[in-house]
Design an enzyme around this catalytic site. Structure first.
Site, short mmCIF file in Angstrom:
data_model
loop_
_atom_site.label_atom_id
_atom_site.label_comp_id
_atom_site.label_asym_id
_atom_site.label_seq_id
_atom_site.Cartn_x
_atom_site.Cartn_y
_atom_site.Cartn_z
N GLU A 25 5.09 1.45 8.79
CA GLU A 25 5.19 2.38 9.92
C GLU A 25 6.02 1.73 11.03
O GLU A 25 6.10 0.49 11.12
CB GLU A 25 3.77 2.70 10.42
CG GLU A 25 3.75 3.66 11.60
CD GLU A 25 2.35 4.22 11.89
OE1 GLU A 25 1.38 3.78 11.25
OE2 GLU A 25 2.26 5.11 12.76
N ASN A 172 0.59 13.98 9.07
CA ASN A 172 -0.30 12.83 8.89
C ASN A 172 -1.48 12.97 9.83
O ASN A 172 -1.29 13.29 11.02
CB ASN A 172 0.45 11.53 9.21
CG ASN A 172 -0.51 10.35 9.35
OD1 ASN A 172 -1.02 9.84 8.36
ND2 ASN A 172 -0.78 9.92 10.59
N GLU A 173 -2.67 12.73 9.33
CA GLU A 173 -3.88 12.79 10.16
C GLU A 173 -3.83 13.99 11.11
O GLU A 173 -4.00 13.85 12.33
CB GLU A 173 -4.11 11.46 10.91
CG GLU A 173 -4.34 10.32 9.94
CD GLU A 173 -4.98 9.05 10.54
OE1 GLU A 173 -5.10 8.95 11.77
OE2 GLU A 173 -5.38 8.19 9.75
N GLU A 297 -3.76 5.53 3.21
CA GLU A 297 -4.04 4.48 4.21
C GLU A 297 -5.38 3.88 3.86
O GLU A 297 -6.40 4.58 3.87
CB GLU A 297 -4.03 5.04 5.63
CG GLU A 297 -2.64 5.42 6.09
CD GLU A 297 -2.56 5.78 7.57
OE1 GLU A 297 -3.37 5.27 8.37
OE2 GLU A 297 -1.67 6.59 7.91
N GLN A 346 -0.88 -2.42 6.50
CA GLN A 346 0.49 -2.02 6.28
C GLN A 346 1.30 -3.24 5.85
O GLN A 346 0.95 -4.35 6.27
CB GLN A 346 1.09 -1.44 7.54
CG GLN A 346 0.34 -0.23 8.06
CD GLN A 346 1.04 0.44 9.24
OE1 GLN A 346 1.98 -0.08 9.81
NE2 GLN A 346 0.55 1.61 9.61
O1 AHR Z 1 -2.33 2.35 10.20
C1 AHR Z 1 -2.50 2.56 11.56
C2 AHR Z 1 -2.80 4.00 11.90
O2 AHR Z 1 -4.03 4.35 11.35
C3 AHR Z 1 -1.87 5.04 11.36
O3 AHR Z 1 -0.74 5.21 12.14
C4 AHR Z 1 -2.71 6.28 11.39
O4 AHR Z 1 -2.30 7.22 10.43
C5 AHR Z 1 -4.11 5.75 11.20
O5 AHR Z 1 -4.98 6.26 12.12
#
Ligand code: AHR
Length: 495
Positions: A25, A172-173, A297, A346
């Site tokens: 990210e 996303n989310e 994730e 990540q």
């Molecule tokens: O990985 C960090 C964050 O965690 C990501 O940006 C988000 O999708 C999640 O809440």
């Protein structure tokens, strides 16, 4: 002595290689510094990508990389990241530290990175603050091979040929940082946005991913599944292991006591229950089980390293993280029939990273070595296996969890790979493994072990690494072994 049974004749499902996927990210030093340093950097690079990091990720066997977020995805406007770098728009990365994002790493750079890594691609689109037109044009820009405004723009920017896009995430989310929606509303939006993500390559239609639940939000899964129906190929689950269970004061990456260690491992095992329950909800909404689950994730989330930017989420990585990775990957393998992909968060310099960098220095974390050890499972066939085990009690959670956990697969030549994680911080365990209808030929083994706080640092990058494992005895139809405390062991069994 614990009993371990492997039945190589019981072929369950292909383990999708993308279960071993990663996530990068625009967050802290993941992309900038960690992966992309620019063509003019003194750090050796190819087209701006750090060669040391690219080489390490290739050696580890990275199969797919998700980009550009995360929360960043829903405020990313892709047109800001194409064309002449000097005139690319700058923006504020409001989610992650409020720093200036200069957009020097954009669509072309991402596909160049994946080309160098030799991995598949997964781009996450913007539903939260982006328009249907913007998403429609991004897909056209990336994948259309013909005459169109976006294909011509791509050509003008240096790529006549379309990019090889495999997965596309629609938001996303969306229940949180991606727009604070409810499941019904998001499900409808998914259908609208997704309609305009055209399949320009009939031979390779996009694999479309709908935003799935946060942890145990089964209602979200139900609502979204009811709405997306056959329009989505997969739905994504997010689950992070937070030792304290609280977002404020999560616990540190390196300084934990035995209680906290056990609680962390106990929480990592929760992934199994989440997968089972979400699959059950998905099945009741869609009995043909066409829609797969992805976990795009996952990993451990601790307090940031002291003295680092709180918005950058930089954390160290110990043998505790290796144990989390070992057991989680075994869980994913065991659900290979329904899990299409998973992406640890990540890749570099953020959360449970496989690589950490400091200027020109780079280290591989304990988690890196687990991914490398498990890489042969990729695209193998999961076979039936079962291990008996003692239970460990986590006082903080008032719950037991298994000391041992395993999975086994077979490759196209009939070679069997078994990965076992001993989660106990102190107790080694003897096992006796028996393989059904198999006369065992050669066995080799590899181990990653240590005290649960052991880690690699920029002063000692080799403290934790894999070694040959020899503490086993071959039998006619299996082997006996002692699996050390806090270890991950891989057996490679030839007939
Ligand atoms: O990985 C960090 C964050 O965690 C990501 O940006 C988000 O999708 C999640 O809440």
């Amino acid at each position: 002595m614990q009993k371990y049974l492997i039945n190589p004749n019981q072929k369950i499902a292909t383990i999708n290689k993308d279960i071993y996927g990663h996530f990068s990210e625009h967050l802290g030093r993941c992309i900038y510094d960690g992966i992309y340093v620019g063509e003019k950097s003194k750090i050796p690079n190819v087209n701006g990508m750090r060669s040391d990091v690219v080489d390490a990720l290739k050696e580890m066997g990275i199969p797919v990389l998700r980009w550009p977020g995360g929360c960043f995805a829903d405020e990313y406007h892709w047109k800001d990241g194409i064309g002449d770098k000097k005139s690319r728009k700058k923006m504020i990365n409001t989610h992650w530290g409020g720093v200036v994002e200069d957009n020097s790493f954009g669509t072309h750079e991402y596909f160049e990175l994946c080309r160098q890594l030799g991995c598949d691609t997964y781009v996450n689109g913007n539903v939260g603050s982006g328009t249907v037109q913007e998403m429609n044009e991004w897909v056209e820009y990336m994948t259309f091979d013909g005459v169109s405004p976006m294909a011509q723009l791509r050509e003008k920017n240096g790529s006549k040929a379309p990019f090889d896009l495999k997965y596309f995430g629609v938001g996303n989310e969306s229940w949180g940082c991606g727009g604070c929606m409810d499941g019904d509303y998001y499900g409808s939006l998914f259908r609208r946005y997704n309609t305009y993500c055209r399949n320009y390559n009939a031979e390779k239609p996009l694999i479309r991913i709908a935003c799935g639940p946060n942890v145990d939000d089964y209602n979200w899964t139900k609502k979204v599944m009811e709405k997306v129906k056959h329009h989505a190929d997969a739905i994504s689950l997010h689950y992070y292991v937070v030792p304290s269970g609280k977002w404020h004061g999560k616990g540190t990456a390196t300084n934990f006591d035995t209680k906290e260690y056990k609680s962390t491992i106990c929480k990592a095992y929760y992934m199994e229950e989440l997968i089972r329950h979400h699959l059950a909800v998905m099945d009741s909404a869609q009995p043909d089980t066409r829609v797969k689950l992805i976990v795009d994730e996952w990993g451990a989330w601790y307090d940031v390293e002291p003295g680092t930017n709180p918005g950058f989420l930089y954390q160290q990585n110990t043998m505790r993280d290796a144990i989390i990775a070992g057991l989680t990957l075994n869980i994913f393998n065991k659900h290979a029939d329904r899990i299409m992909m998973a992406n640890i968060a990540q890749t570099v310099n953020v959360l449970q990273s496989v690589i950490l960098t400091d200027g020109e220095k780079m280290i591989k974390t304990p988690t890196y070595y687990v991914f490398k050890m498990y890489k042969e499972h990729q695209n193998n066939t999961l076979v039936g296996s079962y291990i008996t085990t003692d239970k460990i009690h986590s006082d903080n959670d008032n719950k037991d969890f298994p000391q041992l956990c395993e999975s086994a697969s077979v490759d196209e030549n009939g070679v069997i790979y078994s990965t076992i994680t001993n989660t106990s911080p102190t107790k080694a365990e003897k096992i006796k493994c028996q393989l059904a209808d198999t006369r065992v030929g050669e066995i080799t083994a590899e181990i990653l072990s240590g005290e649960c706080h052991d880690k690699n640092t920029f002063d000692d990058g080799d403290c934790v690494k894999t070694e040959q494992f020899t503490d086993f005895r071959k039998l006619k139809d299996g082997f006996t072994a002692t699996i050390p405390a806090c270890s991950v062991v891989k057996f490679v069994i030839k007939k």
